[in-house]
Scaffold this motif. Structure first.
Motif, mmCIF file in Angstrom:
data_model
loop_
_atom_site.group_PDB
_atom_site.id
_atom_site.type_symbol
_atom_site.label_atom_id
_atom_site.label_comp_id
_atom_site.label_asym_id
_atom_site.label_seq_id
_atom_site.Cartn_x
_atom_site.Cartn_y
_atom_site.Cartn_z
ATOM 1 N N GLN A 318 -7.146 6.935 -20.573
ATOM 2 C CA GLN A 318 -6.067 7.486 -19.518
ATOM 3 C C GLN A 318 -4.853 7.843 -20.304
ATOM 4 O O GLN A 318 -4.272 7.259 -21.307
ATOM 5 N N LYS A 319 -4.082 8.964 -19.826
ATOM 6 C CA LYS A 319 -2.973 9.403 -20.299
ATOM 7 C C LYS A 319 -1.839 8.570 -19.680
ATOM 8 O O LYS A 319 -1.745 8.538 -18.451
ATOM 9 N N PRO A 329 -3.044 8.486 -25.488
ATOM 10 C CA PRO A 329 -3.977 7.964 -24.776
ATOM 11 C C PRO A 329 -4.533 6.267 -24.857
ATOM 12 O O PRO A 329 -4.528 5.930 -25.713
ATOM 13 N N ILE A 330 -4.525 5.674 -23.666
ATOM 14 C CA ILE A 330 -4.766 4.419 -23.544
ATOM 15 C C ILE A 330 -6.081 3.951 -23.497
ATOM 16 O O ILE A 330 -6.792 4.628 -22.751
ATOM 17 N N PHE A 375 -6.770 -1.445 -30.260
ATOM 18 C CA PHE A 375 -6.822 -0.382 -31.170
ATOM 19 C C PHE A 375 -5.505 0.530 -30.941
ATOM 20 O O PHE A 375 -5.059 1.127 -31.799
ATOM 21 N N ASN A 376 -4.873 0.490 -29.643
ATOM 22 C CA ASN A 376 -3.746 1.328 -29.570
ATOM 23 C C ASN A 376 -2.643 0.779 -30.260
ATOM 24 O O ASN A 376 -1.779 1.380 -30.678
ATOM 25 N N ARG A 379 -2.887 1.481 -33.968
ATOM 26 C CA ARG A 379 -2.641 2.975 -34.026
ATOM 27 C C ARG A 379 -1.135 3.499 -34.064
ATOM 28 O O ARG A 379 -1.001 4.543 -34.197
ATOM 29 N N GLY A 380 -0.477 2.113 -33.652
ATOM 30 C CA GLY A 380 1.072 2.364 -33.581
ATOM 31 C C GLY A 380 1.477 3.123 -32.502
ATOM 32 O O GLY A 380 2.659 3.562 -32.166
ATOM 33 N N GLU A 381 0.477 3.128 -31.214
ATOM 34 C CA GLU A 381 1.108 3.427 -29.926
ATOM 35 C C GLU A 381 1.436 2.587 -28.973
ATOM 36 O O GLU A 381 2.112 2.868 -28.130
ATOM 37 N N MET A 382 1.206 1.150 -29.446
ATOM 38 C CA MET A 382 1.491 0.230 -28.404
ATOM 39 C C MET A 382 2.008 -0.974 -29.288
ATOM 40 O O MET A 382 1.689 -1.117 -30.525
ATOM 41 N N SER A 383 2.834 -2.070 -28.708
ATOM 42 C CA SER A 383 2.857 -3.295 -29.138
ATOM 43 C C SER A 383 2.201 -4.334 -28.580
ATOM 44 O O SER A 383 1.852 -4.163 -27.434
ATOM 45 N N VAL A 384 2.283 -5.517 -29.220
ATOM 46 C CA VAL A 384 1.627 -6.720 -28.313
ATOM 47 C C VAL A 384 2.638 -6.947 -27.534
ATOM 48 O O VAL A 384 2.089 -7.089 -26.260
#
Length: 473
Positions: A318-319, A329-330, A375-376, A379-384
């Motif tokens: 989902q965007k 993309p999550i 995996f996000n 990939r550097g799109e999210m943080s913990v």
């Protein structure tokens, strides 16, 4: 076409109304310079070491006939770490030093003289100065200073080639405000490029994020009635933002910048410092990487169960809006029937939602459906840890999230997280009322008010206790 789908593409805009001239601009406007500056700092550290050690070695050869005289080279080896320490505190390896060669040379010479003074003081106190030749030591100091100045002159073309004349990227957006030209800046006419601080349109926020991508400093010149909207755009975009104001009046900002030709209000301080970002990223990679390895049997089992139940895809993609208001993309394990998937997130799941599969009901209740977001993180799109990313169509009562409170966009100044302060306080599940969103937003804004590694670790520990909860459906 959004920046989420294509990171660099061509934007066409007419030069002036009624003309057929077309400007073609490639986005992002500029390459990222932070990594390049770091590389130059490392090069300067090594070159300064060569200058200091080389100066003393040459002095030893000129005066004693021995290029590697023990006492003289030892003097250089002792002085080098002290020089580095002082140079770092005097900003010898900073952006001002890259932009102003005179500043860099003066601070480097001052650092070397300070280091020599410390060595002489310690040597005098310990009565060890007799080990050094005074002539070769003085000659080594003078040669080291000369080589330092020469090295800084040599590096200047490298700085220009790698980072441009200014050493950093500046974007000036003209949104019907005071006419202004800033040297070495990218100048964009907001009307010509169809840009506006429209806080009710996530696609416009994504577009603005793409224009501001890789910028170290973004300025806007606009009428007073548009300043608040631009301030919120900057605060949420993870950049250092400024609003041009001839009178430099107060707008609830962090500070003011005064230059010869203009005054600007600083409305956003930009991202976390480099050290904080490095620590947070190291924590993310360590935790996410370890979790993927440890949980790989569970991930494979859940994937198999989803396929066996209805033969549909394993993942639901989902965007969502991430840091700097940019879409990404999550990933989640699919918990709903294929024909009833809600890509926009307009309808929150309810307790007896018939869209949810049998496997989906279990993985949602135990939060297992969120595990692919590891995996996000990789990939550097999210943080913990960070504000949870929401679907752009999410509603609080009858309103979109940003319609309830425009401060909602501020939560995008940090990378979104797998968990956050709102989640450990039990603020999860459907947002049936505006109050549900207001409580979560307040928790997110509290988290944004000063990041620390200790707080992240505390939130992670508290998250373990709320993985299974009655608001997960």
């Amino acid at each position: 076409m959004s920046g989420f789908e294509v990171m660099a593409h061509i934007i066409e805009a007419r030069d002036t109304p009624g003309t057929q001239h077309i400007k073609r601009i490639t986005l992002p406007l500029a390459p990222p310079l932070e990594k390049r500056r770091l590389q130059i700092y490392v090069v300067l550290l090594l070159l300064d070491a060569a200058a200091v050690l080389g100066g003393f070695c040459v002095a030893s050869w000129l005066y004693l006939g021995d290029f590697f005289d023990y006492a003289t080279t030892l003097h250089g080896q002792v002085i080098l770490p002290i020089y580095w320490t002082i140079a770092l505190s005097l900003q010898v390896y900073t952006l001002p030093a890259l932009r102003r060669p005179g500043f860099a040379k003066t601070r480097a010479i001052g650092s070397l003289l300070g280091a020599e003074a410390i060595v002489l003081f310690v040597g005098f106190a310990t009565k060890s100065t007799e080990q050094f030749s005074r002539v070769s030591s003085l000659l080594g100091l003078l040669l080291s200073m000369a080589i330092l100045i020469w090295v800084r002159s040599l590096v200047r073309p490298l700085v220009r080639a790698r980072c441009g004349e200014a050493g950093f990227n500046t974007l000036l957006i003209d949104d019907r405000g005071e006419a202004l030209r800033v040297p070495h800046a990218y100048h964009i006419d907001a009307r010509e490029h169809h840009l506006a601080p429209d806080l009710s349109d996530p696609h416009m926020m994504d577009r603005l994020g793409l224009y501001m991508m890789n910028m170290d400093r973004v300025m806007v010149s606009c009428p007073p009635d548009r300043r608040v909207a631009w301030a919120l755009v900057f605060k949420s975009a993870n950049i250092s933002g400024e609003i041009v104001d001839a009178e430099v009046s107060t707008l609830g900002v962090l500070g003011a910048r005064r230059e010869r030709d203009y005054g600007a209000l600083i409305v956003a301080s930009g991202p976390l410092g480099l050290r904080s970002r490095a620590i947070k990223r190291a924590l993310d990679l360590t935790l996410a990487g370890s979790a993927v390895l440890l949980l790989s049997p569970l991930l494979l089992l859940v994937a198999a169960l989803i396929v066996l139940e209805d033969g549909g895809p394993v993942f639901f993609v989902q965007k969502r809006t991430g840091r700097g208001n940019r879409f990404f993309p999550i990933f989640k394990f699919r918990s709903m029937r294929v024909e009833k998937l809600d890509s926009a997130g307009a309808q929150s799941a309810s307790k007896d939602d018939d869209r949810i599969t049998r496997v989906g009901r279990f993985i949602r209740r135990t939060s297992i459906d969120e595990l692919p977001q590891l995996f996000n993180v990789l990939r550097g799109e999210m943080s913990v840890v960070g504000p949870r990313p929401h679907a752009i169509g999410s509603l609080a009562g009858e309103k979109l999230f940003w319609e309830v409170d425009h401060r909602y966009w501020l939560r995008h100044s940090l990378m979104p997280g797998l968990t956050g302060l709102a989640q450990v306080r039990g603020l999860r599940g459907a947002t049936d009322t505006e109050t549900d969103l207001a409580n979560r937003l307040q928790a997110d804004l509290e988290y944004l008010d000063g990041w620390t590694i200790l707080r992240d670790l505390t939130i992670i520990m508290h998250t373990i206790r709320v993985l299974v909860h009655d608001r997960a459906f």
